[in-house]
Design a protein around this motif. Structure first.
Motif, PDB file in Angstrom:
ATOM      1  N   ALA A  12       1.850  -3.794  -0.506  1.00 22.54           N
ATOM      2  CA  ALA A  12       3.189  -4.337  -0.243  1.00 22.54           C
ATOM      3  C   ALA A  12       3.556  -5.395  -1.286  1.00 22.54           C
ATOM      4  N   ILE A  13       2.564  -6.219  -1.655  1.00 21.33           N
ATOM      5  CA  ILE A  13       2.799  -7.259  -2.673  1.00 21.33           C
ATOM      6  C   ILE A  13       3.142  -6.607  -4.015  1.00 21.33           C
ATOM      7  N   LEU A  14       2.358  -5.606  -4.408  1.00 20.54           N
ATOM      8  CA  LEU A  14       2.629  -4.903  -5.674  1.00 20.54           C
ATOM      9  C   LEU A  14       4.019  -4.276  -5.656  1.00 20.54           C
ATOM     10  N   ASN A  15       4.357  -3.600  -4.537  1.00 24.42           N
ATOM     11  CA  ASN A  15       5.675  -2.959  -4.423  1.00 24.42           C
ATOM     12  C   ASN A  15       6.803  -3.971  -4.556  1.00 24.42           C
ATOM     13  N   SER A  16       6.603  -5.181  -4.041  1.00 22.04           N
ATOM     14  CA  SER A  16       7.667  -6.195  -4.078  1.00 22.04           C
ATOM     15  C   SER A  16       7.957  -6.672  -5.502  1.00 22.04           C
ATOM     16  N   LEU A  17       7.075  -6.332  -6.443  1.00 24.03           N
ATOM     17  CA  LEU A  17       7.248  -6.731  -7.850  1.00 24.03           C
ATOM     18  C   LEU A  17       7.437  -5.536  -8.786  1.00 24.03           C
ATOM     19  N   GLY A  18       7.448  -4.327  -8.203  1.00 19.22           N
ATOM     20  CA  GLY A  18       7.537  -3.132  -9.046  1.00 19.22           C
ATOM     21  C   GLY A  18       6.300  -2.919  -9.895  1.00 19.22           C
ATOM     22  N   LEU A  19       5.132  -3.348  -9.390  1.00 20.54           N
ATOM     23  CA  LEU A  19       3.873  -3.234 -10.132  1.00 20.54           C
ATOM     24  C   LEU A  19       2.962  -2.193  -9.489  1.00 20.54           C
ATOM     25  N   SER A  20       1.979  -1.726 -10.260  1.00 18.02           N
ATOM     26  CA  SER A  20       0.932  -0.868  -9.703  1.00 18.02           C
ATOM     27  C   SER A  20      -0.423  -1.527  -9.973  1.00 18.02           C
TER      28      SER A  20
END
Length: 295
Positions: free
Chosen positions: A135-143
């Protein structure tokens, strides 16, 4: 003006300037003893900066400091503390190079070193956030491949809680696309001020470059966050095993427009443990504004 209309003078100082440029602007109001909580919130909203510091008399420290964002009161604020004590020093109002501030969260020591003002933070505490990693990664557009290997995301607190997210290089940091609604809800879940995303892919004199997102406090991105730099220096020492006691943290470089800041953190270390720390920088007067408010 109507009878109940008042005016207050607000100094705007850029804190954590890099070579006297850039930095993070904060409002500073002197002699704020007669202002109510509502007055301070109204003034902070009208100033419109991420934080405004209100300085009043204290019975337990040299000065009492109250910090307001445009939406709420906050216990500590690094750049507004640096701005306030830099200004007090420039006005000749500090008796010595050791001072103190009273806050709603207790008293903290302040040190003046040449042109820099440093504020005390507490020893760090760490919280694991692996259950919300995706969820944290998704909130920044990161993988996951964008992260620094063997460097877990963690909530670190030295007075305020920030979520530290280590990314592998400067390009990844620059290209983040934050979803502020998601960041706000995750910040709410962990009671964070905000996210502090950083890379150690920097120039030689800088230990880490960071970005700070705090939509929960009405701050989309901030140029210099002293209360986040303390947690980051602690993380660099404990987790990334950078065994030194002075760190330089750069921030604001990838904002639009850029406003590059440098925060210096000095760790107090005993038997490999951080027992406390000081974070500081320089405050430069940028402007003065008059704010009208209703008493």
């Amino acid at each position: 003006m109507m009878d109940n209309q008042k005016q207050v003078t607000v100094q705007i100082l850029n804190a954590f300037t890099e070579n006297d440029k850039g930095g993070n602007p904060a409002g500073v109001v002197l002699n704020a003893d007669a202002l109510s909580h509502e007055n301070k919130l109204t003034i902070a909203q009208k100033v419109g900066l991420s934080e405004t510091a209100f300085i009043s008399q204290s019975k337990t420290a040299d000065y009492k400091l109250d910090f307001y964002t445009p939406t709420k009161q906050i216990a500590h604020c690094g750049h507004a503390t640096v701005a306030a004590f830099s200004y007090l020093k420039q006005l000749g109002l500090l008796k010595s190079n050791s001072s103190s501030k009273e806050t709603i969260d207790g008293n903290r020591k302040i040190e003046i070193q040449d042109d820099l003002a440093f504020m005390e933070q507490t020893a760090p505490s760490y919280i694991d956030v692996s259950e919300k990693k995706n969820a944290i990664l998704n909130s920044l557009g990161l993988s996951k491949k964008d992260l620094l290997p063997n460097a877990p995301m963690q909530v670190v607190n030295t007075g305020n809680s920030f979520l530290l997210i280590p990314v592998k290089d400067a390009k990844t940091l620059e290209d983040i696309s934050p979803d502020f609604d998601d960041i706000e809800s995750i910040s709410e879940a962990y009671d964070l001020i905000g996210y502090y995303i950083f890379t150690t892919d920097t120039t030689a004199e800088i230990d880490a470059t960071a970005r700070m997102f705090a939509p929960r406090y009405g701050i989309l991105e901030e140029a210099g966050t002293g209360m986040a730099a303390g947690p980051l220096a602690s993380y660099l020492f404990h987790v990334l095993q950078l065994k030194k006691t002075t760190f330089k943290i750069q921030q604001g470089k990838y904002m639009s427009p850029p406003s590059s800041s440098v925060i210096e953190v000095q760790l107090q270390v005993k038997n490999e443990h951080i027992t406390g720390l000081m974070a500081g920088g320089k405050g430069v007067v940028a402007a003065q504004v008059e704010i009208d408010f209703t008493e």
